[in-house]
Structure formats: C-alpha cells, structure tokens
Scaffold this active site. Structure first.
Site, PDB file in Angstrom:
ATOM      1  CD  GLU A  84      -2.577  -1.326   2.563  1.00  0.00           C
ATOM      2  OE1 GLU A  84      -3.668  -1.894   2.546  1.00  0.00           O
ATOM      3  OE2 GLU A  84      -2.030  -0.934   3.599  1.00  0.00           O
ATOM      4  CB  CYS A 330       1.556   5.111  11.391  1.00  0.00           C
ATOM      5  SG  CYS A 330       2.021   6.678  10.759  1.00  0.00           S
TER       6      CYS A 330
HETATM    7  N1  SAH Z   1       9.988   0.440   9.468  1.00  0.00           N
HETATM    8  C1  SAH Z   1      10.095   1.843   9.620  1.00  0.00           C
HETATM    9  C2  SAH Z   1       9.153   2.616   8.746  1.00  0.00           C
HETATM   10  C3  SAH Z   1       7.753   2.079   8.607  1.00  0.00           C
HETATM   11  S1  SAH Z   1       6.755   2.065  10.072  1.00  0.00           S
HETATM   12  C4  SAH Z   1       9.939   2.242  11.063  1.00  0.00           C
HETATM   13  O1  SAH Z   1       9.536   1.404  11.876  1.00  0.00           O
HETATM   14  O2  SAH Z   1      10.241   3.378  11.373  1.00  0.00           O
HETATM   15  C5  SAH Z   1       6.261   3.777  10.122  1.00  0.00           C
HETATM   16  C6  SAH Z   1       5.831   4.283  11.500  1.00  0.00           C
HETATM   17  O3  SAH Z   1       4.577   3.735  11.899  1.00  0.00           O
HETATM   18  C7  SAH Z   1       6.822   3.909  12.587  1.00  0.00           C
HETATM   19  O4  SAH Z   1       7.132   4.999  13.428  1.00  0.00           O
HETATM   20  C8  SAH Z   1       6.061   2.850  13.294  1.00  0.00           C
HETATM   21  O5  SAH Z   1       6.569   2.646  14.538  1.00  0.00           O
HETATM   22  C9  SAH Z   1       4.654   3.371  13.248  1.00  0.00           C
HETATM   23  N2  SAH Z   1       3.626   2.404  13.620  1.00  0.00           N
HETATM   24  C10 SAH Z   1       3.672   1.074  13.471  1.00  0.00           C
HETATM   25  N3  SAH Z   1       2.548   0.496  13.975  1.00  0.00           N
HETATM   26  C11 SAH Z   1       1.784   1.502  14.459  1.00  0.00           C
HETATM   27  C12 SAH Z   1       0.489   1.545  15.093  1.00  0.00           C
HETATM   28  N4  SAH Z   1      -0.206   0.446  15.309  1.00  0.00           N
HETATM   29  N5  SAH Z   1       0.013   2.752  15.464  1.00  0.00           N
HETATM   30  C13 SAH Z   1       0.716   3.879  15.209  1.00  0.00           C
HETATM   31  N6  SAH Z   1       1.903   3.895  14.615  1.00  0.00           N
HETATM   32  C14 SAH Z   1       2.450   2.721  14.236  1.00  0.00           C
END
Ligand code: SAH
Ligand code: SF4
Length: 335
Positions: A84, A330
């Site tokens: 996505e 996110c």
């Molecule tokens: N792998 C990288 C980039 C993709 S995740 C990373 O972890 O930074 C992008 C963002 O979404 C990250 O900050 C991650 O921690 C956040 N994220 C993941 N799951 C989430 C959730 N359930 N609620 C809010 N943010 C989330």
C-alpha cells in the site's frame, strides 16, 4: 542500468533518447508509452515490450473528506505480493506520499500490522518510484504536485538500503523527479551501521526519523525485538554520529501504548534521554491493529505526556492521525 537504458542500447539508439524518456516519464508524467511523442512511432511501439509500470493498481480507498487516499497495488513480477501507498493532502497545501519499501517487514514490532506479516518481498527501485509516480499523475490532473515523500509505509528502509538510496537518487535528480532532499523523510526502527552508512553515502540533508517508542532499553526490548540485537546505547551512538555529520534535528517517533509506555515517568525519562540532543518528538497515539493486544491512551493522557516534554524544553508534536477510518494510518498497513 535501467530497463529503458538496456532497451536503447539494444536498439542502437543515441543517448539523448534516454533524456527524452526521462523528461516525459518523470516530469511530464505521461500515462502510457504512446505519449512519448519525442520518440518515433516505431521505437515507441517496440518499447511496449516493457511494462509501463512495475505495479498494478488493485483499488483505491479514500476518506470521506478525500484528504487521505490509499492505493493498494500488486507487484507485476509477483501478483500475490500486495502493498500500500498513502497520499495525505494536508490543509497547508502539502501533498505527502507515504511509500512502502517492502511487502511485509521482518522486524516484527509488537504493535505493527505490517510486522505481523513477516517479510514477503523487498521492493525494487522501480517499484518504490512507481508508487510516487502513481500519485504524481493523479495530482497532476488537479494541477497539484507531490511535495513530500516519507519512507514510512510497509517495510524497513535500512534493510533495503541500496534500493532505497537508488530511489532517493531518482527523486533528487533534477533531470528526473527533481525534489529537494529536505522534502524526504526516511523512518527506521534503528539499525546503527546502516544509519552510519546512509550518512557516509552522502544522504545528509534528508530527514531522519527514528522509531524509538520507549525511553529505556528494557521497555524497548519488550515492544521492539530489534532492541535485543542493538542496544539503545549503540543506536544513540549512530544517531549522534548522524547529527554530528549533518547538523540536522532527528525526529523520534513515539507510539503511545496505554499502560505500557505512556506514564509520567516515561515522559520524564524520555526528556532526560533527549536533553542536549537535536531532537523533535512525534507522539503517535496507537492505531488499533487487529489481533494486537495494545490500546490507545486517552486524549488527556496524550496531552499530559506532551506537556511533560514541553515543560522540559523537548520539542514535540502530537501526530494528527489521518486516514484511520480507512486503515491507512501508520502501522495499519497490511494488505
Ligand atoms: N519500518 C520503519 C518505517 C515504517 S513504520 C519504522 O519502523 O520506522 C512507520 C511508522 O509507523 C513507525 O514509526 C512505526 O513505529 C509506526 N507504527 C507502526 N505500527 C503503528 C500503530 N499500530 N500505530 C501507530 N503507529 C504505528
Ligand atoms: Fe517493520 Fe517499522 Fe512495522 Fe517495526 S514498525 S515491524 S520496523 S514496518
């Protein structure tokens, strides 16, 4: 060498054909090879042997306000693999595309929908770029442009670093997409040696976001398996190297999980950790993920956490969740 470069070499074509192609493809944002009118009809029809895009659009979903649009794609080379891309149209006129660099993710953070899938595919450079071009073409119809790109969709950029760097090269090349490094953000769960490599490779004007999510090693280990491999001490040594080399502020992503890392003591500990560092904290109220046990803290709790940071002069903001109603926020990206 790109497929088009190969194609031109095989057909004994002069080099300026590539420039013509790049101009049409990345800047005019043509929607099919038929529109590549600077090439002869004959050459164009031969080019049809290459796929115009490496992605196949399955569907788009948008919020009622149309401020967030999620596109679901499958990979042309592997139709089973789906991922996505999200466009966020901000009130201030910014159009941010949140792109994926993998289908799934091997890092396995406990709160993340993508992490629950494991790694299915690492994307290619073209597959990363085609996500952006899809929305660039879409916005062109409205006489708008992609203003920002964030590597915050599915996957871990530091574990597909060569490809991510190649995609950045295309984005910042003035003869291709032509964006400024400052408009790009790479978010990582924190791989120390790759962070150093990224800086050493010269990507020193991009925004770096670190998914920190905990103020100490013990708590971080509980929610992010990566912390077991790389201690926070090692992580911060790499981050401090980045700041030293680039003199840029680092964003720290901090998901607030009710009862886990959202207490006053966590906010105070975070403030101590980031004191004297060039830092901005992005507080992200947890977005519910199916099959995951965490809960979102109350709004009051979120504001209180932010206030504790503010009182200690730690710059922070609370992320306004866009697209939660269409599972495009996110951590909700799981095809
Ligand atoms: N792998 C990288 C980039 C993709 S995740 C990373 O972890 O930074 C992008 C963002 O979404 C990250 O900050 C991650 O921690 C956040 N994220 C993941 N799951 C989430 C959730 N359930 N609620 C809010 N943010 C989330
Ligand atoms: Fe992977 Fe980032 Fe999700 Fe962790 S938060 S599993 S690193 S996509």
């Amino acid at each position: 060498m790109s497929d088009v470069q190969k194609f031109l070499a095989e057909n004994n074509q002069p080099e300026y054909r590539l420039q013509q192609f790049n101009h049409a493809y990345y800047q005019q944002l043509i929607t099919s090879f038929d529109e590549l009118t600077t090439w002869s009809k004959d050459l164009r029809s031969k080019l049809q042997q290459l796929p115009f895009s490496s992605l196949k659009l399955i569907k788009t979903i948008s919020t009622p306000k149309k401020d967030t649009i999620k596109a679901l794609f499958s990979l042309v080379r592997n139709p089973q693999a789906k991922m996505e891309t999200v466009l966020m149209r901000h009130d201030d006129g910014r159009n941010t595309v949140c792109i994926s660099c993998m289908v799934g993710c091997p890092v396995g953070c406990a709160f993340c929908a993508t992490g629950q899938m494991g790694l299915k595919e690492k994307l290619t450079t073209q597959e990363i770029i085609d996500q952006i071009l899809y929305f660039a073409r879409w916005l062109k119809d409205k006489e708008e442009k992609v203003s920002n790109v964030v590597y915050m969709g599915m996957g871990e950029p530091m574990l597909n670093l060569d490809v991510v760097e190649e995609s950045i090269d295309i984005l910042i090349n003035p003869k291709k997409v032509g964006m400024s490094q400052r408009r790009l953000t790479v978010s990582t769960a924190g791989f120390p040696s790759q962070i150093r490599q990224f800086v050493d490779d010269g990507y020193d004007q991009l925004n770096l976001a670190i998914s920190l999510h905990a103020p100490n090693q013990e708590l971080r280990k509980k929610i992010m398996p990566i912390a077991k491999t790389f201690s926070m001490k090692k992580l911060f040594a790499a981050i401090d190297y980045y700041v030293q080399q680039c003199n840029k502020r680092v964003s720290y992503e901090y998901i607030l999980l009710k009862g886990v890392n959202d207490q006053d003591k966590h906010a105070r500990e975070l403030a101590i950790l980031l004191r004297n560092r060039l830092a901005h904290v992005n507080l992200i109220p947890y977005n519910p993920v199916l099959g995951v046990k965490y809960e979102k803290p109350s709004k009051k709790k979120v504001l209180r956490f932010a206030q504790i940071l503010t009182d200690r002069s730690i710059s922070n903001s609370i992320r306004v969740t866009m697209g939660a109603e269409i599972d495009a926020a996110c951590g909700q990206l799981a095809a």
